[in-house]
Design a protein around this motif. Structure first.
Motif, PDB file in Angstrom:
ATOM      1  N   ALA A  78       0.847  -1.208   0.000  1.00 16.19           N
ATOM      2  CA  ALA A  78       0.000   0.000   0.000  1.00 16.19           C
ATOM      3  C   ALA A  78       0.877   1.250   0.000  1.00 16.19           C
ATOM      4  O   ALA A  78       0.588   2.229  -0.698  1.00 16.19           O
ATOM      5  N   LEU A  79       1.970   1.221   0.772  1.00 19.52           N
ATOM      6  CA  LEU A  79       2.864   2.389   0.813  1.00 19.52           C
ATOM      7  C   LEU A  79       3.566   2.574  -0.539  1.00 19.52           C
ATOM      8  O   LEU A  79       3.704   3.701  -1.027  1.00 19.52           O
ATOM      9  N   ALA A  80       3.999   1.466  -1.154  1.00 18.71           N
ATOM     10  CA  ALA A  80       4.687   1.564  -2.454  1.00 18.71           C
ATOM     11  C   ALA A  80       3.764   2.191  -3.489  1.00 18.71           C
ATOM     12  O   ALA A  80       4.183   3.034  -4.293  1.00 18.71           O
ATOM     13  N   LEU A  92      10.249   1.978  -4.242  1.00 17.19           N
ATOM     14  CA  LEU A  92      10.059   1.306  -2.951  1.00 17.19           C
ATOM     15  C   LEU A  92       9.778  -0.178  -3.212  1.00 17.19           C
ATOM     16  O   LEU A  92       8.694  -0.548  -3.658  1.00 17.19           O
ATOM     17  N   ALA A  93      10.789  -1.000  -2.959  1.00 20.42           N
ATOM     18  CA  ALA A  93      10.668  -2.431  -3.237  1.00 20.42           C
ATOM     19  C   ALA A  93      10.175  -3.141  -1.980  1.00 20.42           C
ATOM     20  O   ALA A  93      10.812  -3.067  -0.926  1.00 20.42           O
ATOM     21  N   VAL A  94       9.040  -3.825  -2.108  1.00 19.05           N
ATOM     22  CA  VAL A  94       8.416  -4.477  -0.951  1.00 19.05           C
ATOM     23  C   VAL A  94       9.390  -5.432  -0.253  1.00 19.05           C
ATOM     24  O   VAL A  94       9.424  -5.513   0.979  1.00 19.05           O
ATOM     25  N   GLN A  95      10.229  -6.117  -1.048  1.00 12.98           N
ATOM     26  CA  GLN A  95      11.171  -7.081  -0.436  1.00 12.98           C
ATOM     27  C   GLN A  95      12.290  -6.387   0.323  1.00 12.98           C
ATOM     28  O   GLN A  95      13.024  -7.035   1.069  1.00 12.98           O
ATOM     29  N   LEU A 249      -2.130   3.511  17.144  1.00 11.24           N
ATOM     30  CA  LEU A 249      -2.225   2.235  16.406  1.00 11.24           C
ATOM     31  C   LEU A 249      -0.874   2.036  15.729  1.00 11.24           C
ATOM     32  O   LEU A 249      -0.689   2.303  14.558  1.00 11.24           O
ATOM     33  N   ARG A 250       0.083   1.564  16.502  1.00 10.41           N
ATOM     34  CA  ARG A 250       1.474   1.655  16.084  1.00 10.41           C
ATOM     35  C   ARG A 250       1.864   0.581  15.064  1.00 10.41           C
ATOM     36  O   ARG A 250       1.545  -0.589  15.250  1.00 10.41           O
ATOM     37  N   ALA A 251       2.591   1.013  14.035  1.00 11.80           N
ATOM     38  CA  ALA A 251       3.146   0.102  13.024  1.00 11.80           C
ATOM     39  C   ALA A 251       3.893   0.959  12.016  1.00 11.80           C
ATOM     40  O   ALA A 251       3.320   1.898  11.478  1.00 11.80           O
ATOM     41  N   ALA A 252       5.160   0.661  11.773  1.00 17.31           N
ATOM     42  CA  ALA A 252       5.934   1.457  10.816  1.00 17.31           C
ATOM     43  C   ALA A 252       6.743   0.529   9.914  1.00 17.31           C
ATOM     44  O   ALA A 252       6.806  -0.684  10.146  1.00 17.31           O
ATOM     45  N   LEU A 253       7.350   1.131   8.885  1.00 16.85           N
ATOM     46  CA  LEU A 253       8.169   0.349   7.950  1.00 16.85           C
ATOM     47  C   LEU A 253       9.578   0.917   7.889  1.00 16.85           C
ATOM     48  O   LEU A 253       9.763   2.136   7.775  1.00 16.85           O
ATOM     49  N   LEU A 254      10.546   0.013   7.965  1.00 10.74           N
ATOM     50  CA  LEU A 254      11.948   0.349   7.707  1.00 10.74           C
ATOM     51  C   LEU A 254      12.215  -0.061   6.256  1.00 10.74           C
ATOM     52  O   LEU A 254      11.957  -1.207   5.867  1.00 10.74           O
ATOM     53  N   ILE A 255      12.689   0.903   5.465  1.00  9.52           N
ATOM     54  CA  ILE A 255      12.846   0.692   4.017  1.00  9.52           C
ATOM     55  C   ILE A 255      14.324   0.851   3.665  1.00  9.52           C
ATOM     56  O   ILE A 255      14.962   1.831   4.094  1.00  9.52           O
ATOM     57  N   ALA A 256      14.861  -0.079   2.898  1.00  2.00           N
ATOM     58  CA  ALA A 256      16.286  -0.029   2.547  1.00  2.00           C
ATOM     59  C   ALA A 256      16.466   0.307   1.080  1.00  2.00           C
ATOM     60  O   ALA A 256      15.699  -0.164   0.227  1.00  2.00           O
ATOM     61  N   GLY A 257      17.474   1.109   0.779  1.00  2.00           N
ATOM     62  CA  GLY A 257      17.900   1.292  -0.605  1.00  2.00           C
ATOM     63  C   GLY A 257      18.549   0.009  -1.089  1.00  2.00           C
ATOM     64  O   GLY A 257      18.876  -0.876  -0.289  1.00  2.00           O
ATOM     65  N   PRO A 258      18.780  -0.107  -2.424  1.00  2.25           N
ATOM     66  CA  PRO A 258      19.309  -1.361  -2.983  1.00  2.25           C
ATOM     67  C   PRO A 258      20.620  -1.800  -2.342  1.00  2.25           C
ATOM     68  O   PRO A 258      20.846  -2.995  -2.147  1.00  2.25           O
ATOM     69  N   ALA A 259      21.485  -0.837  -1.972  1.00  2.00           N
ATOM     70  CA  ALA A 259      22.787  -1.219  -1.404  1.00  2.00           C
ATOM     71  C   ALA A 259      22.727  -1.420   0.105  1.00  2.00           C
ATOM     72  O   ALA A 259      23.759  -1.636   0.744  1.00  2.00           O
TER      73      ALA A 259
END
Ligand SMILES: Cc1ncc(COP(=O)(O)O)c(C=O)c1O
Length: 393
Positions: A78-80, A92-95, A249-259
């Motif tokens: 949903a965020l992507a 934003l890659a889900v994986q 209603l806590r929940a967050a995403l940590l998102i990484a760049g390709p490297a």
């Protein structure tokens, strides 16, 4: 004032739906910290009813008894999609995402991935006070790189801080607040690319707290840090918490760049499994179905920041205020009023208005206050009138 407010459809504006009496029934921090004669314009909660798609998703889940552990990838998906629609970013890659309990715990997990105990974390003061507290609690050391006089990123100060942070060849991180709390400054693509290049040259890892990214006013566009050239080994934290008022209603995403994918793989299982499943459902609904509500909110906030500027100009012209393009926070320079280091204390004691004291935001914060604009225009008008009376006696 009616001219200032024209342009917003009041019936759609989430900031105009609740009365003060309804808000005073709330049991959260904003409404419980101070007695009833105080107008609370401090902690970052919004005076809005929840977006209908969020209410529906959460109540449906409760009706199903769907209160177990989180599973699946609906939230990052949903965020992507939101990022693609809203910011034109399809990187934003889900994986390359990990679920974390909330943004600040995600920041700590990210800092643990890229630094060790005792290593430096650079921040742009004045900045969100928990940056200091959480970094200290995680056993890392703060190095301050003050914002420029124009309240924007100062690349010279940042470079000097990167030098100090990397002294002795130790790993170091830069905790970027984007958009910036408390100033509401929206960093440009050029500024972020310059940050990425500087960080790359100094071997500093960037962790971008992008919690306020959905709240951008005045038609500007948010630029995700991971979308700029040179940010490939960056990490970002996002959630719907600020945009849709979901701190409970806590929940967050940590998102990484390709490297940074290999770093992300080291996020401990405990972090993801500690996230609230109902939180995940709420944040997913907000990003997937909450854009119409967000647009109405942002229009109301745009009116509020112009209203505040007009009211300050009329009643407290000595206060310095540069309306930001993002967040629902206003950073007020009260030094010309001569109220000393803690004007918030004067506004609270004599005006019965609760604001955040600027000194909590680190070096450069003294003499300032942070005001929360996410309320009804009438509340802002009443707050400014009380602040003016507090000063004039
Ligand atoms: C910049 C920033 N980061 C993090 C947070 C808190 O996020 P969370 O409650 O998800 O930890 C806030 C809350 O106002 C914030 O302004």
């Amino acid at each position: 004032m009616s001219g200032v407010l024209s342009g917003t459809r009041d019936s759609m504006n989430p900031l105009r739906q609740l009365t003060i009496d309804q808000l005073r029934e709330r049991t959260s921090l904003k409404w419980r910290e101070y007695p009833d004669d105080v107008l609370p314009l401090w902690v970052a909660e919004m005076d809005v009813p929840l977006a209908e798609p969020v209410v529906r998703a959460v109540t449906d889940a409760l009706a199903r008894g769907d209160t177990g552990y989180p599973a699946g990838t609906a939230y990052p998906q949903a965020l992507a999609e939101f990022a693609r629609r809203r910011w034109g970013w399809d990187g934003l890659a889900v994986q390359r995402t990990a679920l974390v309990p909330d943004v600040m715990h995600g920041v700590v997990e990210a800092l643990r991935l890229v630094t060790g105990p005792g290593d430096a974390v650079v921040v742009n003061c004045p900045v969100y006070p928990p940056f200091y507290e959480f970094v200290g609690h995680a056993g890392r050391r703060i190095v301050e790189a003050p914002l420029g006089a124009d309240l924007r990123l100062d690349l010279g100060a940042l470079e000097e801080a990167f030098h100090r942070a990397r002294a002795g060849g130790r790993p170091a991180a830069y905790l970027l607040c984007s958009p910036h709390n408390p100033t509401g400054v929206l960093h440009t693509a050029d500024e972020l690319a310059a940050v990425a290049s500087l960080a790359g040259r100094h071997g500093v890892r960037v962790v971008a707290d992008e919690i306020h990214a959905p709240v951008v006013v005045g038609g500007e566009r948010f630029v995700p840090y991971l979308s700029v050239p040179g940010a490939e080994n960056g990490l970002s934290l996002m959630s719907a918490s600020k945009g849709w008022n979901l701190a409970g209603l806590r929940a967050a995403l940590l998102i990484a760049g390709p490297a940074a994918a290999a770093d992300l793989a080291r996020v401990p299982f405990e972090a993801s499994v500690s996230t609230s499943h109902i939180g995940v459902i709420a944040h997913t609904a907000a990003f997937r179905d909450g854009e119409e509500w967000l647009d109405a909110l942002v229009a109301g906030l745009d009116d509020n920041r112009r209203l505040l500027a007009a009211l300050l100009g009329e009643h407290l012209p000595a206060i310095g205020y540069q309306p930001g393009q993002a967040t629902y926070l206003a950073w007020l320079d009260c030094r010309p009023l001569g109220l000393g280091d803690d004007p918030a204390a004067v506004f609270l004691d004599s005006g019965r208005v609760a604001l955040n004291p600027g000194s909590a935001f680190g070096t450069g914060g003294g003499g300032h206050v942070r005001l929360n604009l996410a309320t009804a225009p009438e509340v802002i008008a009443e707050a400014v009138s009380r602040m003016a009376s507090a000063v004039t006696g």
